[in-house]
Write a protein that holds these residues in place. Structure first.
Motif, mmCIF file in Angstrom:
data_model
loop_
_atom_site.group_PDB
_atom_site.id
_atom_site.type_symbol
_atom_site.label_atom_id
_atom_site.label_comp_id
_atom_site.label_asym_id
_atom_site.label_seq_id
_atom_site.Cartn_x
_atom_site.Cartn_y
_atom_site.Cartn_z
ATOM 1 N N ARG A 87 0.840 -1.111 -0.064
ATOM 2 C CA ARG A 87 -0.074 -0.264 0.097
ATOM 3 C C ARG A 87 0.873 1.145 -0.020
ATOM 4 N N VAL A 88 0.680 2.050 -0.971
ATOM 5 C CA VAL A 88 1.354 3.240 -1.010
ATOM 6 C C VAL A 88 0.046 4.367 -0.946
ATOM 7 N N GLY A 89 -0.161 5.353 0.126
ATOM 8 C CA GLY A 89 -1.450 6.182 -0.070
ATOM 9 C C GLY A 89 -2.680 5.337 -0.126
ATOM 10 N N ASP A 90 -3.448 5.500 -1.027
ATOM 11 C CA ASP A 90 -4.632 4.746 -0.956
ATOM 12 C C ASP A 90 -4.499 3.870 -2.409
ATOM 13 N N ARG A 91 -3.639 3.438 -2.918
ATOM 14 C CA ARG A 91 -3.285 2.366 -3.706
ATOM 15 C C ARG A 91 -2.676 1.339 -3.295
ATOM 16 N N ALA A 92 -3.093 0.069 -3.889
ATOM 17 C CA ALA A 92 -2.381 -1.263 -3.319
ATOM 18 C C ALA A 92 -2.127 -2.171 -4.532
ATOM 19 N N TRP A 93 -0.869 -2.659 -4.474
ATOM 20 C CA TRP A 93 -0.318 -3.513 -5.376
ATOM 21 C C TRP A 93 -0.100 -4.829 -4.931
ATOM 22 N N PRO A 94 -0.708 -5.792 -5.492
ATOM 23 C CA PRO A 94 -0.628 -7.261 -4.906
ATOM 24 C C PRO A 94 0.944 -7.722 -4.923
ATOM 25 N N MET A 95 1.465 -8.447 -3.904
ATOM 26 C CA MET A 95 2.761 -8.414 -3.841
ATOM 27 C C MET A 95 3.246 -9.503 -4.792
ATOM 28 N N THR A 96 2.079 -10.455 -5.443
ATOM 29 C CA THR A 96 2.275 -11.546 -6.295
ATOM 30 C C THR A 96 3.066 -11.086 -7.694
ATOM 31 N N ARG A 97 2.160 -9.824 -7.921
ATOM 32 C CA ARG A 97 2.500 -9.089 -9.109
ATOM 33 C C ARG A 97 3.768 -8.124 -9.223
ATOM 34 N N VAL A 98 4.111 -7.803 -7.859
ATOM 35 C CA VAL A 98 5.270 -7.124 -7.797
ATOM 36 C C VAL A 98 6.524 -8.119 -8.060
ATOM 37 N N ALA A 99 6.419 -9.265 -7.339
ATOM 38 C CA ALA A 99 7.328 -10.226 -7.340
ATOM 39 C C ALA A 99 7.761 -10.878 -8.737
ATOM 40 N N GLU A 100 6.346 -11.042 -9.608
ATOM 41 C CA GLU A 100 6.683 -11.638 -10.885
ATOM 42 C C GLU A 100 7.293 -10.610 -11.950
ATOM 43 N N ALA A 101 7.008 -9.200 -11.536
ATOM 44 C CA ALA A 101 7.801 -8.324 -12.409
ATOM 45 C C ALA A 101 9.282 -8.078 -11.940
ATOM 46 N N GLY A 102 9.543 -8.232 -10.728
ATOM 47 C CA GLY A 102 10.624 -7.623 -10.187
ATOM 48 C C GLY A 102 10.716 -6.285 -9.986
ATOM 49 N N GLU A 103 10.270 -5.269 -10.898
ATOM 50 C CA GLU A 103 10.088 -4.076 -10.838
ATOM 51 C C GLU A 103 8.998 -3.455 -11.382
ATOM 52 N N GLU A 127 4.910 2.773 -11.630
ATOM 53 C CA GLU A 127 3.419 3.141 -11.797
ATOM 54 C C GLU A 127 3.069 4.360 -11.106
ATOM 55 N N ALA A 128 2.146 5.356 -11.527
ATOM 56 C CA ALA A 128 1.489 6.471 -10.537
ATOM 57 C C ALA A 128 2.807 6.914 -9.685
ATOM 58 N N GLY A 129 3.868 7.393 -10.536
ATOM 59 C CA GLY A 129 5.020 8.129 -9.744
ATOM 60 C C GLY A 129 5.722 7.478 -8.745
ATOM 61 N N VAL A 130 5.559 5.741 -8.503
ATOM 62 C CA VAL A 130 6.022 4.833 -7.692
ATOM 63 C C VAL A 130 6.910 3.914 -8.289
ATOM 64 N N VAL A 131 8.196 3.631 -7.657
ATOM 65 C CA VAL A 131 8.898 2.312 -8.201
ATOM 66 C C VAL A 131 8.851 1.354 -6.976
ATOM 67 N N ARG A 135 9.954 3.520 -3.719
ATOM 68 C CA ARG A 135 10.661 4.628 -3.996
ATOM 69 C C ARG A 135 9.798 5.483 -4.858
ATOM 70 N N ASP A 136 10.188 7.024 -4.883
ATOM 71 C CA ASP A 136 9.714 7.725 -6.160
ATOM 72 C C ASP A 136 10.481 7.740 -7.042
ATOM 73 N N ASP A 137 10.315 8.318 -8.220
ATOM 74 C CA ASP A 137 11.124 8.447 -9.426
ATOM 75 C C ASP A 137 12.552 8.977 -9.308
ATOM 76 N N ALA A 138 12.528 9.776 -8.214
ATOM 77 C CA ALA A 138 14.000 10.423 -7.833
ATOM 78 C C ALA A 138 14.895 9.342 -6.796
ATOM 79 N N GLY A 139 14.056 8.131 -6.770
ATOM 80 C CA GLY A 139 15.080 6.847 -5.941
ATOM 81 C C GLY A 139 15.030 7.562 -4.312
ATOM 82 N N ALA A 140 14.038 8.185 -3.998
ATOM 83 C CA ALA A 140 13.854 8.490 -2.259
ATOM 84 C C ALA A 140 12.675 7.496 -1.929
ATOM 85 N N ASP A 141 13.114 7.021 -0.698
ATOM 86 C CA ASP A 141 12.081 6.057 -0.037
ATOM 87 C C ASP A 141 10.868 6.663 0.378
#
Length: 320
Positions: A239-255, A258-262, A290-296
């Protein structure tokens, strides 16, 4: 054992908990006239009484090189504040204490972990009412820990960092960037870092009192809606703010970008809520945000049911 005791207590309490007067007897210093709660059946006892799960304050720390107890895959919550030595707070301690009040440099923090939601969040303890110290009420709302501050005994929802009952109702804590990763990942990146030392308490540190909980079909003491899109209730989401990425999707992609989030994923972190020994839990991996600039960025990795419960209008980032 804790889950069994909690279920017994709830059965005894029954419908009395639907009335705030039921809790006023236990909490005479809490102002129950100030609250955002409209349905008191949402507040349930998790079993232990006030401070039955003892929060910790001012923990001791070891140099990374002096820590010999933690196993490589064990999860820790990492707090890295600019200009300060990075600190690791092992889940083997947080799973038994749930809140650690600490000060990192000039920043008073509360490192929190709700096992029933897998929610690990670090808050800045400074508010307009002053610096607060937090404890565990023993209450749950939608299966998430309800904290309290020792200054006003207001109640706080851990998942969102907002006071929901008492003098400070409506006050929001600032969430600081922190994340769960394995001890090996933290120590490799921070050889000169610090790690919280074993507390002086009689607890089975290293053991998981919620064996196979994150493989359950339904969450404990939760009667709300299940997540949409056929996502399992206890699937992890980022969860970042009011958005949620399934962990399985992140794991499959590796990176993912989207929406200004890395979001990046790396294997090597054990689930704290799987096997009897935390270090032996199945690999759920580590996510960095992180954001697009690499900040956590401040974020949380929690169960899908909890995201849907507290962000019912939130956006599910399914990549479709």
């Amino acid at each position: 054992m804790r889950l069994t005791l909690a279920a017994t207590f709830v059965a005894i309490a029954g419908m009395a908990s639907a009335n705030p007067e039921f809790w006023e007897r236990e909490w005479p210093n809490t102002d129950f006239t100030a609250t955002t709660i409209t349905d008191w059946t949402e507040i349930m006892s998790g079993g232990p009484p006030k401070d039955g799960i003892p929060a910790l304050s001012d923990p001791s720390f070891l140099a990374v090189g002096d820590e010999s107890t933690l196993q490589d895959r064990e999860p820790v919550i990492t707090v890295e504040i600019e200009g300060e030595t990075p600190r690791a707070y092992p889940i083997r301690y947080l799973i038994w204490h749930e809140i650690i009040n600490d000060v990192v440099g000039d920043t008073p923090v509360a490192v929190t972990f709700c096992p029933l939601c897998n929610s690990g969040i670090t808050f800045d303890r400074r508010t307009e009412a002053g610096v607060l110290d937090f404890g565990v009420t023993g209450k749950l709302r939608m299966s998430d820990m309800v904290m309290y501050d020792r200054q006003t005994e207001s109640w706080w929802q851990q998942a969102v960092g907002i006071a929901i009952v008492g003098e400070l109702t409506g006050t929001t804590l600032q969430t600081l960037p922190s994340w769960m990763e394995s001890w090996a990942q933290f120590s490799a990146r921070n050889p000169d870092g610090l790690v919280m030392a074993r507390p002086d308490a009689r607890r089975a540190y290293g053991e998981n009192p919620y064996v196979q909980y994150d493989s359950s079909f339904r969450p404990f003491l939760f009667s709300g809606e299940m997540p949409p899109h056929d996502i399992p209730a206890l699937a992890r989401v980022v969860r970042v703010g009011d958005r949620a990425w399934p962990m399985t999707r992140v794991a499959e992609a590796g990176e993912l970008r989207e929406a200004g989030v890395v979001l990046t994923w790396e294997a090597g972190q054990a689930s704290a809520l799987d096997s009897a020994r935390i270090a032996a839990g199945r690999d759920v991996g580590t996510v960095r945000v992180r954001d697009d600039a690499g900040a956590d960025l401040a974020h949380d990795v929690l169960f899908a049911f909890a995201f849907h419960a507290f962000w019912p209008e939130g956006e599910w980032m399914l990549g479709q």
